[in-house]
Design a protein around this motif. Structure first.
Motif, mmCIF file in Angstrom:
data_model
loop_
_atom_site.group_PDB
_atom_site.id
_atom_site.type_symbol
_atom_site.label_atom_id
_atom_site.label_comp_id
_atom_site.label_asym_id
_atom_site.label_seq_id
_atom_site.Cartn_x
_atom_site.Cartn_y
_atom_site.Cartn_z
ATOM 1 N N ALA A 36 0.738 -1.296 0.024
ATOM 2 C CA ALA A 36 -0.044 0.156 0.101
ATOM 3 C C ALA A 36 0.832 1.356 -0.049
ATOM 4 C CB ALA A 36 -0.919 -0.093 1.220
ATOM 5 N N THR A 38 0.985 4.367 -1.153
ATOM 6 C CA THR A 38 -0.056 5.376 -1.714
ATOM 7 C C THR A 38 0.167 6.666 -1.459
ATOM 8 O OG1 THR A 38 -0.821 5.274 0.445
ATOM 9 C CG2 THR A 38 -1.756 3.638 -1.065
ATOM 10 N N ASP A 49 -7.056 7.191 -2.327
ATOM 11 C CA ASP A 49 -5.521 6.780 -2.060
ATOM 12 C C ASP A 49 -5.298 6.139 -3.295
ATOM 13 O OD1 ASP A 49 -4.846 6.985 0.603
ATOM 14 O OD2 ASP A 49 -6.154 5.509 1.098
ATOM 15 N N ARG A 206 -5.120 10.765 8.534
ATOM 16 C CA ARG A 206 -5.217 9.592 7.453
ATOM 17 C C ARG A 206 -5.316 10.234 6.023
ATOM 18 N NH1 ARG A 206 -6.482 6.883 3.861
ATOM 19 N NH2 ARG A 206 -7.870 4.807 3.891
ATOM 20 N N TYR A 207 -6.129 11.311 6.036
ATOM 21 C CA TYR A 207 -6.343 11.902 4.710
ATOM 22 C C TYR A 207 -5.416 13.063 4.240
ATOM 23 C CZ TYR A 207 -10.548 9.095 5.184
ATOM 24 O OH TYR A 207 -11.439 8.020 5.525
ATOM 25 N N PHE A 211 0.118 10.341 3.808
ATOM 26 C CA PHE A 211 0.073 9.991 5.303
ATOM 27 C C PHE A 211 0.782 8.480 5.295
ATOM 28 C CE2 PHE A 211 -1.818 6.544 7.767
ATOM 29 C CZ PHE A 211 -2.074 7.289 9.083
ATOM 30 N N PHE A 212 1.153 7.783 3.986
ATOM 31 C CA PHE A 212 1.869 6.412 4.106
ATOM 32 C C PHE A 212 3.213 6.935 4.564
ATOM 33 C CE2 PHE A 212 5.575 4.839 1.741
ATOM 34 C CZ PHE A 212 5.283 3.522 2.026
ATOM 35 N N ALA A 215 3.421 7.613 8.264
ATOM 36 C CA ALA A 215 3.376 6.147 9.043
ATOM 37 C C ALA A 215 4.678 5.426 8.746
ATOM 38 C CB ALA A 215 2.322 5.439 8.583
ATOM 39 N N TYR A 216 5.241 5.299 7.646
ATOM 40 C CA TYR A 216 6.244 4.542 7.157
ATOM 41 C C TYR A 216 7.646 5.124 7.949
ATOM 42 C CZ TYR A 216 9.504 1.693 4.383
ATOM 43 O OH TYR A 216 10.500 0.756 3.804
ATOM 44 N N ALA A 218 7.819 6.713 10.655
ATOM 45 C CA ALA A 218 7.690 6.425 12.130
ATOM 46 C C ALA A 218 8.068 5.106 12.511
ATOM 47 C CB ALA A 218 6.118 6.761 12.619
ATOM 48 N N GLU A 219 7.486 4.067 11.473
ATOM 49 C CA GLU A 219 7.845 2.835 11.756
ATOM 50 C C GLU A 219 9.144 2.629 11.631
ATOM 51 O OE1 GLU A 219 5.738 0.104 8.640
ATOM 52 O OE2 GLU A 219 7.318 -0.944 8.713
ATOM 53 N N LEU A 225 3.809 7.208 15.726
ATOM 54 C CA LEU A 225 3.014 8.280 14.857
ATOM 55 C C LEU A 225 1.954 8.595 15.628
ATOM 56 C CD1 LEU A 225 2.392 9.520 12.133
ATOM 57 C CD2 LEU A 225 1.049 7.461 11.710
ATOM 58 N N VAL A 226 1.452 10.123 15.856
ATOM 59 C CA VAL A 226 0.563 10.724 16.818
ATOM 60 C C VAL A 226 -0.279 11.722 15.905
ATOM 61 C CG1 VAL A 226 1.648 10.118 18.984
ATOM 62 C CG2 VAL A 226 2.164 12.298 17.584
ATOM 63 N N LYS B 9 -5.042 5.285 19.646
ATOM 64 C CA LYS B 9 -4.582 4.074 18.985
ATOM 65 C C LYS B 9 -5.157 2.877 19.488
ATOM 66 C CE LYS B 9 -1.369 5.746 16.005
ATOM 67 N NZ LYS B 9 0.114 5.924 16.204
ATOM 68 N N ASP B 58 2.304 2.403 11.533
ATOM 69 C CA ASP B 58 3.385 2.644 12.220
ATOM 70 C C ASP B 58 3.659 1.668 13.344
ATOM 71 O OD1 ASP B 58 1.316 3.888 13.649
ATOM 72 O OD2 ASP B 58 2.776 4.553 14.957
ATOM 73 N N ARG B 69 -4.071 -6.048 3.744
ATOM 74 C CA ARG B 69 -4.179 -5.282 2.394
ATOM 75 C C ARG B 69 -4.789 -6.457 1.295
ATOM 76 N NH1 ARG B 69 -4.329 -0.402 -0.685
ATOM 77 N NH2 ARG B 69 -3.468 -0.802 -2.519
#
Lengths: 452, 169
Positions: A36, A38, A49, A206-207, A211-212, A215-216, A218-219, A225-226, B9, B58, B69
């Motif tokens: 994903a 996106t 997305d 998220r919108y 956003f991808f 999150a990525y 942060a990961e 991710l806040v 979360k 995350d 997905r």
């Protein structure tokens, strides 16, 4: 089997070429879909997305060429950081007549509340995205500086993984500098300015189109991710809410624009910000990456002065040049712009993301007149540039090789040292002949291979 | 430092667990239901599991999220009556659970399992005493791990227990 001989490596002793089977191209596409990867687009007022189009054929930058580029980028960002510390401090640059006051105080990116505020380690732009193109002569030209929330680094990061996962035997690991340390570099940059406590990525939600990426990163950095509602300010400090209680936050990698970050100081209607954040920042209780108020330094009008800033702050000639630019606010430039509207690119300084960019040659007579009148009426709102005939890049599109206009975004990190990530986002226009490469307008991207 | 889980979360983890488990159960009980607008259909549940997962990328990590997905992608191209394809959707959700077991930290995994085991228990209580008791044991283990007291084993109490425990945070 479509084969690309990678343009920039043709002159090298051992040129690189890339042959991919249809099955490999399909698998790379599947990897993107499965992960994903996106980019969000708003079309007809609806959010979608969409898998970010990936051109597969990388841009290749030779080691020697990269070394020069790196030096120029570091120099440029150092000067811009010094400029920011100056305009929110003594404003010597104005007093010395290097930049007219109106290009600072009238800029929408100049934030009055930041006057006198010193961020940790005096750094404002910790992560800068510098947009360049390579002219047909081979010279690199800076088109734009992005010092607020430059996005896009995650895409070549994960694209490299996808490529290496699908066709590991075809990746010349011995020749290409690894790019997987970006999250570590960014994390170290954050840690350098942290005031002690948790590090977080703050996303508008998220919108958001990127956003991808929020999150990525942060990961990959291993930090939370806040969203705005997850943070709270107490006694001039920022805390993250958690099931176990409040946890002090030391540094925030924010992906929200200045005006929405703190409704108590900026846009009062903002629901995505953190009330009290600016106060905590101003009191040195939390570091914000990038700092508040950077917009004054990446304003399209200020861009004109950047080579002068390099000379003024560093005493050096700028290594990287701008595209030839005219400021209609100066009578001489205005006369030239009005006489040559048909061959210039006209940019509205208030716009971003490829919007407000007008190619004079493509304007109707009526529209050209309209723009002419607007320039006369509001000269400060516009800049004009000569069209740089930049190089095409090869991409795989619908299973075949095609040439498209492509630019390059380099990422410069300023922490303990100022350094360039040896990769970057190469964006391309999906339509033949188009020069608009912005992701928000349907453009795609390529990885960038920096050779050893 | 273990990453703190903000309440927003936590709520998403809990609902991700519930919707993903409902999707698994609906394949077994009413696989024909794929209309996304029909509440309780396979697609309805997967859409919501995916949406919660998207917010949690995350925490879940890209490789784990990829299974959600995949489940949704498979569901979107289901042909009514192709029962093996339905199994393929369920396989992807199970693969997601397997990855989650490996990659999630204790607290996020417990929150996700809370939602999951609650659905398992709800589907078995009153119909399969032995397996229902096993599901209750798992729920109790989750509460113990999170340091939360167990409610009484009544549907109303159990269903509202997450909110009871965390609404004040």
């Amino acid at each position: 089997m479509p084969t690309a001989v990678l343009e920039r490596s043709r002159a090298a002793q051992r040129p690189l070429s890339l042959s991919l089977t249809e099955a490999e191209l399909t698998q790379i596409g599947q990897y993107f879909d499965r992960s994903a990867i996106t980019f969000g687009l708003y079309k007809n007022a609806r959010y979608q997305d969409r898998i970010f189009p990936f051109g597969v054929v990388p841009r290749v930058i030779e080691a020697q060429e990269y070394a020069r580029l790196e030096k120029g980028l570091v120099q440029r960002v150092q000067a811009l950081n010094l400029f920011l510390a100056d305009v929110y401090g003594p404003q010597k640059v104005i007093k010395d007549g290097v930049v007219p006051a109106e290009f600072v105080t009238a800029s929408s990116g100049f934030l009055g509340p930041c006057m006198g505020v010193k961020p940790p380690k005096d750094l404002y732009s910790h992560l800068s995205g510098i947009d360049l193109v390579q002219a047909k002569s081979g010279e690199w030209v800076v088109l734009e500086d992005n010092l607020r929330v430059p996005s896009g680094a995650s895409y070549p990061l994960i694209a490299r993984q996808a490529f290496r996962a699908v066709c590991p035997q075809k990746f010349p690991a011995d020749r290409v500098v690894d790019n997987q340390d970006y999250p570590t570099r960014l994390r170290q940059t954050m840690e350098h300015v942290s005031t002690g406590g948790l590090a977080v990525v703050l996303s508008p939600g998220r919108y958001n189109s990127a956003f991808f990426e929020h999150a990525y990163l942060a990961e990959r950095m291993g930090i939370p991710l806040v969203f705005g509602e997850d943070l709270t300010c107490r006694d001039g400090k920022v805390y993250c809410r958690s099931l176990g209680g409040l946890v002090k936050v030391g540094v925030i990698y924010r992906r929200i624009s200045d005006e929405y970050l703190d409704p108590l100081v900026f846009e009062a209607d903002s629901l995505i910000g953190v009330p009290g954040l600016f106060e905590a920042y101003a009191r040195g209780r939390v570091a914000v990456v990038n700092g508040f108020g950077n917009g004054v330094a990446d304003d399209k009008g200020l861009y004109y002065f950047v080579p002068r800033l390099v000379k003024y702050y560093l005493g050096e000639e700028a290594i990287l040049q701008n595209a030839p630019t005219y400021l209609p606010v100066y009578p001489q430039d205005r006369a030239y712009v009005l006489a040559n509207l048909g061959k210039l690119v006209i940019k509205d300084v208030a716009e971003a993301g490829g919007y407000g960019v007008l190619f004079g040659s493509r304007l109707s007579r009526a529209r050209r007149e309209e723009i002419r009148n607007l320039i006369v009426r509001e000269p400060r709102r516009w800049i004009a540039q000569e069209v740089v005939d930049f190089q095409d890049g090869e991409i795989f599109q619908d299973g075949r090789l095609v040439a498209r206009k492509a630019d390059f975004r380099a990422y410069v990190l300023a922490g303990e040292t100022t350094q360039v990530w040896p990769c970057g986002l190469t964006r391309y226009a999906t339509e033949p002949g188009s020069m608009i490469v912005n992701s928000s307008q349907g453009g795609g991207f390529k990885d960038t291979w920096v050779l050893r | 430092m273990t990453a703190p889980v903000p309440p927003t979360k936590a709520t998403r983890l809990y609902w991700l667990g519930r919707y993903a488990q409902r999707a698994v159960q609906v394949v077994a009980t009413s696989p024909g239901l794929v209309d996304p607008t029909v509440e309780g259909s396979l697609r309805f549940n997967l859409d919501r599991a995916y949406e919660n997962g998207f917010h949690l990328r995350d925490i879940l990590d890209t490789a784990t999220f990829a299974h959600l997905r995949l489940a949704l992608s498979r569901c979107q191209i289901l042909v009514p009556g192709d029962l093996l394809a339905y199994e393929g959707v369920r396989d992807a959700v199970f693969a997601f659970w397997g990855m989650a077991d490996e990659t999630l930290g204790t607290e996020p995994l417990d929150l996700c399992r809370w939602g999951r085991f609650l659905e398992v228990w709800a589907s078995l209580r009153g119909t399969d005493e032995r397996r229902g008791a096993e599901a209750w044991k798992r729920l109790t283990a989750v509460w113990t791990s999170l340091g939360v007291a167990a409610p009484t084993a009544e549907w109303e109490a159990v269903q509202g227990w997450f909110g009871e425990c965390y609404d004040h945070v």
